[in-house]
Design a protein around this motif. Structure first.
Motif, PDB file in Angstrom:
ATOM      1  N   PRO A   1       0.566  -0.929  -0.039  1.00 59.85           N
ATOM      2  CA  PRO A   1      -0.158  -0.432  -0.189  1.00 59.85           C
ATOM      3  C   PRO A   1       1.055   1.280   0.215  1.00 59.85           C
ATOM      4  O   PRO A   1       2.074   1.517  -0.006  1.00 59.85           O
ATOM      5  N   SER A   2       0.039   2.157  -0.314  1.00 59.45           N
ATOM      6  CA  SER A   2       0.438   3.629  -0.190  1.00 59.45           C
ATOM      7  C   SER A   2       0.651   4.259   0.962  1.00 59.45           C
ATOM      8  O   SER A   2      -1.039   4.566   1.397  1.00 59.45           O
ATOM      9  N   ILE A   3       1.924   4.206   1.568  1.00 57.08           N
ATOM     10  CA  ILE A   3       2.092   4.947   2.919  1.00 57.08           C
ATOM     11  C   ILE A   3       2.961   6.511   4.151  1.00 57.08           C
ATOM     12  O   ILE A   3       3.101   6.817   3.986  1.00 57.08           O
ATOM     13  N   VAL A   4       2.690   6.945   2.226  1.00 55.80           N
ATOM     14  CA  VAL A   4       3.005   8.416   2.681  1.00 55.80           C
ATOM     15  C   VAL A   4       2.534   9.434   4.006  1.00 55.80           C
ATOM     16  O   VAL A   4       3.561   9.842   4.582  1.00 55.80           O
TER      17      VAL A   4
ATOM     18  N   ALA B   1      -4.069  -7.506  12.497  1.00 57.89           N
ATOM     19  CA  ALA B   1      -4.425  -8.716  13.031  1.00 57.89           C
ATOM     20  C   ALA B   1      -5.052  -9.446  11.951  1.00 57.89           C
ATOM     21  O   ALA B   1      -6.336  -8.409  12.230  1.00 57.89           O
ATOM     22  N   GLY B   2      -5.085 -10.940  12.298  1.00 56.81           N
ATOM     23  CA  GLY B   2      -5.943 -11.955  11.832  1.00 56.81           C
ATOM     24  C   GLY B   2      -6.034 -12.047  10.293  1.00 56.81           C
ATOM     25  O   GLY B   2      -4.678 -11.920  10.521  1.00 56.81           O
ATOM     26  N   ASP B   3      -6.903 -12.772  10.299  1.00 59.41           N
ATOM     27  CA  ASP B   3      -6.770 -13.403   8.380  1.00 59.41           C
ATOM     28  C   ASP B   3      -6.766 -11.572   7.547  1.00 59.41           C
ATOM     29  O   ASP B   3      -8.145 -11.484   6.989  1.00 59.41           O
ATOM     30  N   VAL B   4      -5.798 -10.988   7.541  1.00 61.30           N
ATOM     31  CA  VAL B   4      -6.320  -9.715   6.285  1.00 61.30           C
ATOM     32  C   VAL B   4      -5.540 -10.195   5.388  1.00 61.30           C
ATOM     33  O   VAL B   4      -4.447 -10.500   5.172  1.00 61.30           O
ATOM     34  N   TRP B   5      -6.500  -9.265   3.920  1.00 61.63           N
ATOM     35  CA  TRP B   5      -5.887  -9.473   2.728  1.00 61.63           C
ATOM     36  C   TRP B   5      -6.160  -8.432   2.189  1.00 61.63           C
ATOM     37  O   TRP B   5      -7.573  -7.885   2.506  1.00 61.63           O
ATOM     38  N   PHE B   6      -4.609  -7.474   1.418  1.00 59.45           N
ATOM     39  CA  PHE B   6      -4.729  -6.529   1.159  1.00 59.45           C
ATOM     40  C   PHE B   6      -4.856  -6.446  -0.321  1.00 59.45           C
ATOM     41  O   PHE B   6      -3.738  -7.416  -1.202  1.00 59.45           O
ATOM     42  N   GLY B   7      -5.626  -5.855  -0.741  1.00 54.42           N
ATOM     43  CA  GLY B   7      -5.505  -5.771  -2.721  1.00 54.42           C
ATOM     44  C   GLY B   7      -5.616  -4.354  -2.994  1.00 54.42           C
ATOM     45  O   GLY B   7      -3.998  -4.020  -2.893  1.00 54.42           O
TER      46      GLY B   7
ATOM     47  N   PRO C   1     -10.192  -3.905  -0.316  1.00 51.68           N
ATOM     48  CA  PRO C   1     -10.508  -4.425  -2.321  1.00 51.68           C
ATOM     49  C   PRO C   1      -9.053  -3.357  -2.676  1.00 51.68           C
ATOM     50  O   PRO C   1      -8.846  -2.438  -2.073  1.00 51.68           O
ATOM     51  N   ASP C   2      -9.450  -3.624  -4.236  1.00 45.28           N
ATOM     52  CA  ASP C   2      -8.943  -3.081  -4.895  1.00 45.28           C
ATOM     53  C   ASP C   2      -8.604  -1.542  -4.395  1.00 45.28           C
ATOM     54  O   ASP C   2      -9.663  -0.524  -4.751  1.00 45.28           O
ATOM     55  N   GLY C   3      -7.542  -0.501  -4.772  1.00 45.13           N
ATOM     56  CA  GLY C   3      -7.774   0.379  -4.796  1.00 45.13           C
ATOM     57  C   GLY C   3      -8.373   1.865  -3.227  1.00 45.13           C
ATOM     58  O   GLY C   3      -8.898   3.414  -3.480  1.00 45.13           O
TER      59      GLY C   3
END
Length: 475
Positions: A420-423, A431-437, A459-461
């Motif tokens: 992800p963008s984190i600027v 924590a837990g069952d997390v998925w990043f688009g 979700p994406d975006g």
């Protein structure tokens, strides 16, 4: 420093250990005597007790502000002269086990498909190409990383850089019950042994014959750093300062943040500069030690050391760094390993100093949370240097806490379609069952904690700004 004498019981312990160690064929005579010396010092209770009232805050002469260093010469022949006196040594004994990898940690991919080692090699190669210099790279391996590293180094054989490898010592773990070496009791595999910390870099450099080779080539200084610190790059201003001022040892320190309160700090003590580690601090002063008001700096483990001084001190057996006892358990057997740290050697060198460097020179990757930082848009890669994005206004990095599901590199990578963008992120907890688009943006304070049994997909975006998410309904 007073050395205590051994009690009759400890003398007998040491003598039994000595004869058991003499029968170990896997290690050299140098390793055997180094190990016995370390144990004898440990048994004699030769602890360095710091008298709290004698501790003084070092002045700017002792811990020099980086901004006050004279600029390095800018003519390419002067720069070549400087670089020809330098050797870069990376501590490469660590395995990537904490991040779920097998093999040396330095071969984890950091960015754009390049590993720590790739970046180090490209950086030095660029210097040598640009100035016509011959800065060699030394890798200090442990018996854990030696074989793999030799295979990996093969791929650089056509590069414009001489790469040397040598091993740090291999010492036997000692069984606490009867104080005998674990390998002499049938534990002959790797678990019977340990590498005794990076303080061992000085005797090992000498025992391997590399030190004499480097001195015969006219090398004067070695820049020692952890292979996982992406900020530890060659700095001509520092090298120039040390040569001009004949400083035998320099430790790079940087301002403490709340994340570094346990890091060792430099103090002035009885007229010398020395490293103060949390383990040496009397219990009643631990909170004071952790305060960033009184002790404002900590050790980055970027060290610059004069090679002739190393030879002089190793030959005189004068490097008696504080011993760090590290109890472990192997197959249910309680064992002890004794280690030392290279930073603690500072008090034995003449004209030793610290230099208070910018935080950019300390960018270690110890966990996947650090990997997230360096793979994100918070940094860019320019000429193999990891450079911080100027668009980030906050001088501190975001604090990132990833749950156990993200601990291994392979799991970490599979849970992010893209980083992800984190600027503009301040803090992130996952924590837990997390998925990043793909193409996710995180801003401010973000917490994504999936409830047990819930699979949470970002979700994406998606743009998450100052949000707390526990289930799909919060998205």
């Amino acid at each position: 420093m007073a050395t205590a004498t051994l009690s009759p019981a400890d003398t007998e312990k040491l003598s039994k250990l000595k004869s058991a160690v003499a029968g170990l064929s896997q290690i050299s005579e140098n390793e055997k005597s180094g190990f016995i010396n370390l144990v004898a010092r440990y048994l004699s209770g030769e602890a360095e007790h710091v008298e709290w009232s004698k501790i003084q805050t070092p002045t700017d002469e002792v811990v020099v502000p980086y901004e006050s260093l004279a600029p390095a010469p800018n003519g390419s022949s002067e720069i070549k002269n400087l670089l020809d006196k330098l050797v870069v040594l990376k501590l490469n004994g660590g395995l990537g086990t904490t991040m779920g990898c097998t093999g040396p940690k330095s071969v984890i991919e950091v960015r754009d498909g390049l590993t720590f080692l790739d970046l180090i090699v490209i950086q030095i190669e660029n210097l040598n190409n640009k100035y016509g210099s011959s800065v060699p790279l030394l890798l200090m391996n442990s018996f854990n990383t030696h074989d793999d590293t030799l295979k990996i180094v093969e791929k650089y054989k056509n590069s414009n850089i001489e790469i040397h490898t040598f091993n740090q010592s291999q010492y036997p773990r000692v069984v606490i019950d009867d104080f005998l070496p674990l390998p002499s009791k049938g534990q002959t595999g790797r678990d019977g042994w340990y590498p005794p910390g990076h303080g061992d870099v000085f005797p090992s450099l000498s025992n391997s014959g590399k030190l004499d080779t480097l001195l015969s080539q006219g090398k004067e200084y070695v820049f020692v750093a952890n292979s996982d610190n992406l900020g530890a790059i060659v700095d001509l201003k520092i090298l120039n300062h040390l040569i001009q001022n004949k400083n035998e040892y320099c430790m790079e320190v940087t301002p403490k943040t709340l994340a570094d309160v346990k890091g060792g700090t430099l103090i002035s003590y009885e007229g010398r500069v020395q490293l103060l580690e949390i383990a040496q601090v009397p219990n009643e002063h631990v909170n004071e030690f952790k305060s960033i008001e009184k002790f404002k700096i900590f050790n980055t483990n970027n060290l610059w050391v004069n090679l002739k001084a190393i030879k002089r001190l190793v030959e005189a057996d004068a490097l008696k760094m504080e011993i760090i006892p590290n109890p472990k358990e192997v197959d249910g057997v309680k064992v002890l390993q004794l280690e030392t740290a290279a930073g603690a050697a500072i008090r034995f060198f003449d004209r030793a100093i610290g230099i208070n460097v910018p935080r950019s020179r300390f960018l270690p990757v110890k966990a996947t949370s650090d990997l997230l930082l360096v793979q994100s848009d918070l940094y860019t890669l320019e000429d193999a240097f990891v450079i911080r994005n100027k668009a980030r206004i906050n001088p501190a990095n975001p604090s990132i806490e990833l749950g156990p599901e993200f601990k291994k590199v392979s799991n970490f990578l599979s849970r992010f379609k893209s980083i992800p963008s984190i600027v503009n992120l301040d803090s992130l907890k996952v924590a837990g069952d997390v998925w990043f688009g793909a193409g996710v943006t995180l801003k401010g304070k973000v917490s994504v904690i999936a409830k047990p049994g819930v699979k949470l997909e970002i979700p994406d975006g998606a743009v998450l700004a100052d949000k707390e998410i526990n289930g799909p309904e919060d998205l």
